[in-house]
Write an enzyme that holds these catalytic residues in place. Structure first.
Site, PDB file in Angstrom:
ATOM      1  N   ASP A 123      -4.529   2.270  -4.560  1.00  0.00           N
ATOM      2  CA  ASP A 123      -2.958   2.285  -4.528  1.00  0.00           C
ATOM      3  C   ASP A 123      -2.265   1.099  -3.894  1.00  0.00           C
ATOM      4  OD1 ASP A 123      -4.160   2.906  -2.006  1.00  0.00           O
ATOM      5  OD2 ASP A 123      -2.793   4.459  -1.621  1.00  0.00           O
ATOM      6  N   ASP A 162       0.737  -1.270   0.103  1.00  0.00           N
ATOM      7  CA  ASP A 162       0.017   0.173   0.126  1.00  0.00           C
ATOM      8  C   ASP A 162       0.960   1.163   0.058  1.00  0.00           C
ATOM      9  OD1 ASP A 162      -2.851   0.985   0.392  1.00  0.00           O
ATOM     10  OD2 ASP A 162      -1.731   2.380   1.653  1.00  0.00           O
ATOM     11  N   LEU A 163       0.559   2.293  -0.894  1.00  0.00           N
ATOM     12  CA  LEU A 163       1.477   3.333  -0.941  1.00  0.00           C
ATOM     13  C   LEU A 163       1.210   4.453   0.099  1.00  0.00           C
ATOM     14  CD1 LEU A 163       1.119   3.864  -4.969  1.00  0.00           C
ATOM     15  CD2 LEU A 163       2.988   2.666  -3.481  1.00  0.00           C
TER      16      LEU A 163
END
Length: 379
Positions: free
Chosen positions: A287, A244-245
């Site tokens: 994302d 996960d960004l």
């Protein structure tokens, strides 16, 4: 031409066992009738050659399937295609030789039988091999042109009837016209087949790949996971990295979704460049990304890849002349240590991911087994 389309077109050549066997028997029957009428050793030789070519054509088809069929690399497929083509040309030449041989006899029934082989062969070429137009063109040329020329030459000799020459000229023209029409049909069928197969593979790609990044979507991730679990050695594991960004939402809010999309595409490129060729990279959410890493013998290998991903994705991004920075948090689940159900593994890796975020982001954490007997795992 896309590789997948080429594979499908070549595969159609190797579904011809029954027609090839049937035509070989038909050639042998016609040739035998001619031989019984004339007792000519040259006709017997043609029958033997045609039987051998038929056996070789069937052997090539069998060998192609034993070697792996459509799953072989493109170089191997081209070699099988060449073998098939040369044997097809040989068959066409034998048909022409038989027809030229019977021209010296004025026996309409025999002539009708041998000419029917040309039309039968041509019909099979058009209907079955239209996906390889060069093969069709050369085969038809070898089969028809010598016979048409021989008929035109034969028409110059005195025959048993006044219209002898006229009929042979007409037949020569008829053969040539039918051959040209067949080639035109092949061109149309080939274009239709390529368009159809291209559309089919494009739709298949849309169903399995994320349109923005070109990475695998959930469907392809699941298929890849199942394939790798069946082929994985007993002493190896599959690491499922759930990414996960960190800070991506702020980029989206400040610069807008178009910039965010550019960044996601850049993230995808960096991920693909970081992993090995047999690893699978997929996008499962806005994302959120997944990396399948097969062949893991110890969890340190998975952690090493995760930290390399964190370094690569945390480097500066230059988008529209602006420097931007994000990081990535990762949770890892191992199959079969943490189970063999992909949904369960993703849920567990997702939990480990949020533990990474809670520890300060740009971190990596593994699932932990709390019930080894039941195989239940948590982060």
């Amino acid at each position: 031409m896309p590789e997948a389309v080429y594979r499908d077109l070549v595969a159609t050549l190797f579904t011809m066992s029954a027609p090839i066997l049937g035509f070989g028997i038909l050639y042998a029957l016609v040739g035998t009738l001619v031989f019984l009428s004339w007792r000519d050793s040259a006709i017997l030789a043609l029958i033997c050659c045609a039987s051998a070519v038929t056996i070789f054509r069937l052997a090539v088809i069998h060998g192609y399937h034993r070697a792996g069929g459509i799953a072989q690399d493109v170089g191997a497929l081209r070699r099988w295609e060449r073998r098939y083509a040369w044997l097809t040309y040989g068959c066409a030449a034998l048909i022409a030789a038989l027809n030229v041989s019977v021209l010296s006899a004025h026996q309409p029934i025999i002539h009708l039988a041998t000419v029917s082989l040309i039309f039968t062969f041509g019909a099979g070429i058009v209907s079955r091999n239209a996906g390889r137009p060069r093969l069709c063109l050369i085969s038809q040329t070898i089969c028809v042109v010598p016979v048409s020329l021989a008929m035109l030459i034969h028409a110059t000799f005195v025959g048993p009837s006044l219209l002898h020459a006229h009929f042979f000229i007409l037949e020569a023209i008829l053969l040539f016209v039918v051959a040209v029409m067949s080639i035109e049909s092949v061109r149309h069928l080939y274009r239709s087949a390529v368009d159809h197969l291209t559309t089919k593979h494009d739709l298949g790609k849309l169903a399995r790949y994320d349109p923005l990044t070109g990475l695998a979507n959930r469907l392809l991730i699941r298929e890849s996971f199942l394939n790798r679990t069946t082929s994985c050695r007993a002493d190896q594991q599959i690491a499922l990295h759930y990414l996960d960004l960190d800070g991506f939402k702020a980029i989206n809010d400040q610069f807008g979704h178009p910039v965010g999309d550019v960044m996601l595409a850049e993230v995808a490129q960096r991920l693909v460049a970081t992993v090995r060729g047999n690893d699978v990279v997929g996008r499962v959410g806005g994302d959120e990304f997944v990396v399948l890493q097969p062949g893991v013998e110890h969890q340190d290998q998975a952690e090493l890849l995760a930290r390399r991903i964190i370094r690569q994705l945390s480097d500066t991004y230059h988008i529209n002349g602006t420097e931007m920075r994000i990081s990535v948090s990762i949770g890892i689940a191992l199959a079969p240590v943490h189970g063999l159900d992909l949904d369960g593994l993703m849920k567990c890796a997702d939990s480990a991911l949020y533990r990474s975020k809670a520890k300060g982001k740009a971190q990596v954490h593994f699932c932990e087994i709390i019930d080894a007997g039941g195989g239940r795992a948590v982060a």
